[in-house]
Write an enzyme that holds these catalytic residues in place. Sequence first.
Site, mmCIF file in Angstrom:
data_model
loop_
_atom_site.group_PDB
_atom_site.id
_atom_site.type_symbol
_atom_site.label_atom_id
_atom_site.label_comp_id
_atom_site.label_asym_id
_atom_site.label_seq_id
_atom_site.Cartn_x
_atom_site.Cartn_y
_atom_site.Cartn_z
ATOM 1 N N CYS A 119 0.945 -1.300 -0.153
ATOM 2 C CA CYS A 119 0.105 -0.082 -0.028
ATOM 3 C C CYS A 119 0.993 1.227 0.057
ATOM 4 O O CYS A 119 0.293 2.413 0.175
ATOM 5 C CB CYS A 119 -0.881 0.086 1.159
ATOM 6 N N HIS A 176 -2.841 7.684 6.784
ATOM 7 C CA HIS A 176 -3.013 6.173 6.311
ATOM 8 C C HIS A 176 -4.457 5.864 6.663
ATOM 9 O O HIS A 176 -5.223 5.489 5.940
ATOM 10 C CB HIS A 176 -1.907 5.409 6.663
ATOM 11 N N GLU A 200 -1.080 4.769 14.122
ATOM 12 C CA GLU A 200 -0.739 5.878 13.514
ATOM 13 C C GLU A 200 -0.822 7.237 14.527
ATOM 14 O O GLU A 200 0.024 8.094 14.515
ATOM 15 C CB GLU A 200 -1.439 6.076 12.341
ATOM 16 N N LYS A 255 -9.626 7.816 3.066
ATOM 17 C CA LYS A 255 -10.055 6.481 2.793
ATOM 18 C C LYS A 255 -11.527 6.334 3.278
ATOM 19 O O LYS A 255 -12.339 4.990 2.828
ATOM 20 C CB LYS A 255 -9.107 5.494 3.518
ATOM 21 N N HIS A 297 -10.006 1.960 0.441
ATOM 22 C CA HIS A 297 -8.657 1.833 0.494
ATOM 23 C C HIS A 297 -7.992 1.131 -0.953
ATOM 24 O O HIS A 297 -8.167 0.084 -1.370
ATOM 25 C CB HIS A 297 -7.992 0.611 1.501
ATOM 26 N N PHE A 348 1.483 -3.612 3.663
ATOM 27 C CA PHE A 348 1.721 -5.044 4.444
ATOM 28 C C PHE A 348 3.306 -5.167 4.105
ATOM 29 O O PHE A 348 3.838 -4.633 3.118
ATOM 30 C CB PHE A 348 1.058 -5.975 3.693
#
Length: 417
Positions: free
Chosen positions: A165, A305, A316, A337, A342, A403
Amino acid sequence: MSLRRVVVTGLGAITPVGKTAPAYWEGLIAGRSGAAPITRFDAAKFKTRFACEVKDYNPDDYFERKEGRKMDIFTQFALIAANEAIEDARLNDEGIDKDRVGVIWGSGIGGLTSLQAECIAFAHGDGTPRFNPFFIPKMIADSASGNISIRHKFRGPNFVTTSACASSSDSIISAFNYIRLNMADVMVTGGSEAAITESGVGGFNALKAMSERNDAPEQASRPYDKERDGFVLGEGAASLILEEYEHAKARGAKIYAELIGGGMSADAYHITAPDPEGNGVVLVMQNALRDAGIKPEDVDYINTHGTSTPLGDGAEVKAIQKVFGEHAYDLNISSTKSMTGHLLGAAGAIEAVACIMAMQHSLVPPTINHFTDDPELDPKLNFTFNKAQEREVNIAMSNTFGFGGHNTSVIFRKVSE
């Protein structure tokens, strides 16, 4: 050796809330959710039966039918967004040295639709290998950057970045550095993804990463809400034209913003789960601030994110508070998002566009779908819940994490002489 200044001179986007960059921005400011029941396949037996698809997408609206059939949908999205940005920046005007224009693109998965279709067709056959001759060119991730360069005859540096991502944010930083180091004058960059397939949805369901709020898809992506239960899968693309500042000025290009810094780091923790203390995220933001040559208190807005996962959002926020200290309470924070879903490897690109638009319009896009405060998150932080907020945004940061523990942060500011 002094580093050259880099500015943004073109924008393009095709997203679940708008199929051009201006329409995308309008969708964000309106707080429009792109989530709806999946139409690309029959999802009746899946745990998650909704996603953020690009609405009413028909490749025939953009490509000759023969041309479109040679490209996976993720490459189609890439060309659509890049073409818009290239036209916006007037890169096909006479006088542009195309030997000095490159393309660096990002995609986390690449041609998943084509890979799945060909494997299913082979499995249902008699074992005779009857594969489409365009199978490999459609599937490989670098087909996006290759097709963009072929279409526009850009002969500069050309490759794809793949870091889950964080892919398109890494592509932006790579393009940034090629210009800073005088290896190109202009770079087409961004990212695209098209993973709303049986294998994409089924795979993320198996990881227990996605929301299963099938009764209310439009409310499923709810970053920082106590009841968040996973991300919503999105698709689309965004493109930015990066250009050396003096080169842009000399040709009278429109300048949206300056890209002043980028940082990268690794969690070195787990293949899918974030470091719960956010140590890698702390490091990536510190690296970006250092590269930009600014202080934490110079930042006005962070597009986080913020995927709407129970662990990721909290980590975060912890990291932001560690890096920004008391200034964290003066920041606007939001996760777009909540509206787009996403976009995996394309997330960084569409969120970079959101940051630039926020500076252009002095307006911070919201984090929609906030219903219940999470007691684990500091209520004094301004998450820009549910409604866009007017604010002068001079410097904006965009965070993307992938990831594998890949973390990337990029920083833009309004152009100053």
